[in-house]
Design a protein around this motif. Structure first.
Motif, PDB file in Angstrom:
ATOM      1  N   PRO A 176      -6.293  10.605 -53.618  1.00 18.21           N
ATOM      2  CA  PRO A 176      -5.988  11.902 -53.118  1.00 18.21           C
ATOM      3  C   PRO A 176      -6.958  12.983 -53.405  1.00 18.21           C
ATOM      4  O   PRO A 176      -7.656  13.034 -54.506  1.00 18.21           O
ATOM      5  N   ASN A 177      -7.117  13.963 -52.566  1.00 18.28           N
ATOM      6  CA  ASN A 177      -8.065  15.212 -52.698  1.00 18.28           C
ATOM      7  C   ASN A 177      -7.260  16.337 -52.367  1.00 18.28           C
ATOM      8  O   ASN A 177      -7.217  16.836 -51.347  1.00 18.28           O
ATOM      9  N   ILE A 178      -6.770  17.053 -53.564  1.00 16.84           N
ATOM     10  CA  ILE A 178      -5.608  17.894 -53.255  1.00 16.84           C
ATOM     11  C   ILE A 178      -6.540  19.499 -53.237  1.00 16.84           C
ATOM     12  O   ILE A 178      -7.225  19.708 -54.230  1.00 16.84           O
ATOM     13  N   GLU A 185       2.963  23.115 -54.755  1.00 14.71           N
ATOM     14  CA  GLU A 185       2.426  22.357 -55.700  1.00 14.71           C
ATOM     15  C   GLU A 185       3.102  21.161 -56.084  1.00 14.71           C
ATOM     16  O   GLU A 185       2.424  19.848 -56.287  1.00 14.71           O
ATOM     17  N   GLU A 186       4.444  21.185 -56.051  1.00 16.08           N
ATOM     18  CA  GLU A 186       5.223  19.955 -56.414  1.00 16.08           C
ATOM     19  C   GLU A 186       5.115  18.876 -55.508  1.00 16.08           C
ATOM     20  O   GLU A 186       4.958  17.681 -55.716  1.00 16.08           O
ATOM     21  N   GLU A 187       5.056  19.380 -54.049  1.00 16.68           N
ATOM     22  CA  GLU A 187       5.046  18.183 -52.866  1.00 16.68           C
ATOM     23  C   GLU A 187       3.468  17.554 -53.082  1.00 16.68           C
ATOM     24  O   GLU A 187       3.314  16.469 -52.621  1.00 16.68           O
ATOM     25  N   TYR A 217      -8.671  13.992 -56.951  1.00 14.97           N
ATOM     26  CA  TYR A 217      -9.707  15.159 -56.912  1.00 14.97           C
ATOM     27  C   TYR A 217      -8.828  16.363 -56.641  1.00 14.97           C
ATOM     28  O   TYR A 217      -7.760  16.213 -55.978  1.00 14.97           O
ATOM     29  N   MET A 218      -9.396  17.594 -57.118  1.00 16.19           N
ATOM     30  CA  MET A 218      -8.545  18.521 -56.939  1.00 16.19           C
ATOM     31  C   MET A 218      -9.550  19.861 -56.889  1.00 16.19           C
ATOM     32  O   MET A 218     -10.502  19.926 -57.482  1.00 16.19           O
ATOM     33  N   ARG A 271      -2.589  21.787 -65.422  1.00 14.70           N
ATOM     34  CA  ARG A 271      -1.118  21.507 -64.969  1.00 14.70           C
ATOM     35  C   ARG A 271      -1.118  20.281 -64.093  1.00 14.70           C
ATOM     36  O   ARG A 271      -0.324  19.220 -64.369  1.00 14.70           O
ATOM     37  N   VAL A 272      -1.508  20.432 -62.946  1.00 19.17           N
ATOM     38  CA  VAL A 272      -1.815  19.299 -61.853  1.00 19.17           C
ATOM     39  C   VAL A 272      -2.495  18.145 -62.695  1.00 19.17           C
ATOM     40  O   VAL A 272      -1.778  17.015 -62.319  1.00 19.17           O
ATOM     41  N   ALA A 273      -3.581  18.206 -62.990  1.00 20.59           N
ATOM     42  CA  ALA A 273      -4.464  16.986 -63.460  1.00 20.59           C
ATOM     43  C   ALA A 273      -3.482  16.265 -64.402  1.00 20.59           C
ATOM     44  O   ALA A 273      -3.282  14.999 -64.502  1.00 20.59           O
ATOM     45  N   ASP A 274      -2.502  16.893 -65.370  1.00 19.91           N
ATOM     46  CA  ASP A 274      -1.734  16.156 -66.399  1.00 19.91           C
ATOM     47  C   ASP A 274      -0.599  15.224 -65.684  1.00 19.91           C
ATOM     48  O   ASP A 274      -0.142  14.433 -66.036  1.00 19.91           O
TER      49      ASP A 274
END
Length: 476
Positions: free
Chosen positions: A254-256, A396-398, A413-414, A424-427
């Motif tokens: 995924p690439n957020i 973000e949760e979705e 990726y983000m 937070r998301v990376a974790d």
């Protein structure tokens, strides 16, 4: 152009004829013409190579760390001398454009090797616990190495270098689609002074040579990079002799892209990354997840990047992409593109068929799909071609839920303008590697993934660990 005769195998420090000759043509995917003839090995050939590696193991496993550091440094010198030759061969056998071969495909042979040299210099093979026990790390034994066609030099170095650094001996089975780079590397290793029997090479099919290595009782460890299906086969074959298995398998990364990032820059970078190496990279960010408020903008940008991406002759200078590696791979990618259309995704660029003017060669149109949901086939299966799927999200949760909703877990990726969100998301991402705002993982850092993306890690001291046994020694 004359067809190269590459029908021999490298066993016990010499090029030898196969026990049972079965010829196979190596095809240039840009021309569909044969560039070399190799032999496809048999179980008997694999057994001969394992025997040579077994005989060489006692002496090589007792070499000092300094001796192995010097050996790796000699390989570096020999590799640099034949660098241009390696880049040229990779372009011919797998269709990587000249610029890509010179700046990336061949270059990783230097970067990863240096990572292992640095790691070996610092590696502690013998330590003492607080209680006084000695913990000793020792070479595991004869290793079977199976490498893929998409980044041939990358995967060879990530297996051969740590095996040598650890004191192991080995048998390599490269992909039969890209064997010439492996055979050149065998020459480089020999020129660098790798002792006879320490490195051996057999060409052949996975179900024959690969299976023979995986089942062989004298092989203590198998390191495989390729499809998840292939990794499962290696694991099953290895189970009977309870040998160690390290796997680097597929991905659907995924690439957020959050709306607070530089959306245009992030989408361009992500789309180009998917098209790099004609999409034939296991860690390609093929699922682009875009926050709803930036979704339409992202679709427009990605479509323009695809339309502007040139497809051309890999032997020529330029920033174009090349062909897919084989007719079989071309047909697989075409089938999945059509599947995306049939399942209702919106085709924003590209599509089925070859690019205009490219009637010869396994060339594919750079393709972008919009209005994709994560249940579609193109969002679930690894396509291994220049195909991008763009999926919207509202929170973000979705985004995290969609990103983790995959059987794979190789990379993620983000892009975001919020440092706290990035952490937070990376974790929460279930992936072996997370790349934030266009950053990259360095040589020597662990490469590998969660779930069906594999077992173990490659690169630096993490990559050496798989090639070592741990012995605890107590004393009064």
């Amino acid at each position: 152009m004359s067809i190269l005769d590459k029908r021999q195998f490298f066993i016990n420090g010499a090029w030898v004829d196969p026990i049972q000759a079965t010829e196979f043509d190596v095809i240039n995917p840009a021309t569909e013409q044969s560039i070399a003839t190799i032999s496809m090995g048999s179980e008997a050939d694999a057994n001969a190579a394992v025997s040579a590696a077994k005989d060489a193991f006692p002496a090589f496993s007792r070499t000092t760390k300094q001796e192995r550091v010097e050996l790796l440094e000699s390989i570096m010198v020999a590799y640099k001398k034949r660098y241009d030759e390696m880049a040229s061969i990779i372009t011919q056998e797998m269709g990587a454009p000249k610029v890509l071969s010179e700046r990336a495909q061949a270059a990783v042979g230097i970067g990863h090797l240096q990572g292992f040299i640095d790691a070996l210099k610092e590696y502690e093979f013998r330590q003492t616990t607080p209680s006084g026990d000695i913990i000793q790390r020792e070479a595991i034994g004869v290793c079977g190495l199976i490498t893929p066609w998409n980044w041939p030099m990358n995967q060879m170095v990530l297996k051969i270098a740590p095996a040598l650094a650890s004191g192991c001996t080995m048998v390599l089975k490269p992909s039969e689609l890209t064997p010439l780079s492996a055979m050149l590397y065998a020459e480089i290793l020999h020129e660098a002074g790798v002792p006879a029997g320490v490195f051996n090479l057999i060409n052949g099919e996975g179900p024959v040579v690969g299976s023979a290595l995986s089942r062989h009782p004298d092989v203590q460890m198998m390191s495989f990079t390729g499809s998840t299906r292939g990794g499962v086969a290696v694991s099953k074959d290895a189970a009977e002799t309870v040998k160690r298995v390290a796997l680097e398998l597929g991905g659907k990364s995924p690439n957020i892209i959050f709306a607070d990032s530089d959306v245009e820059k992030a989408v361009k970078r992500g789309t180009r990354h998917v098209f790099n190496n004609t999409g034939q990279s296991c860690n390609a960010p093929t699922r682009m997840l875009v926050e709803r408020s930036a979704y339409d903008q992202a679709k427009d940008i990605a479509a323009k990047v695809a339309e502007q991406t040139e497809v051309g002759d890999p032997a020529e200078e330029g920033r174009h992409i090349g062909p897919l590696v084989s007719a079989l791979q071309y047909e697989r990618v075409q089938t999945l593109i059509q599947k995306g259309i049939d399942e209702g995704a919106t085709l924003l660029a590209g599509g089925v068929g070859k690019p205009e003017g490219r009637n010869v060669g396994y060339f594919c149109k750079p393709t972008v799909f919009g209005d994709v949901n994560n249940d579609m086939t193109i969002a679930r299966e690894e396509i291994f071609g220049p195909v991008l799927s763009i999926i919207p999200f509202d929170s973000e949760e979705e985004a995290i839920e969609i990103a983790n909703d995959t059987p794979y877990g190789l990379a993620a990726y983000m892009d975001t303008g919020c440092e706290e969100r990035a952490e937070r998301v990376a974790d929460q991402l279930r992936a072996g590697m997370v790349r934030i705002n266009g950053s990259d993982i360095s040589s020597g850092s662990p490469f590998g993934g969660y779930k069906m993306s594999g077992i173990g890690r490659e690169g630096g001291h993490f990559g050496m660990d798989d090639f070592l046994e741990i012995k605890a020694i107590s004393r009064p």
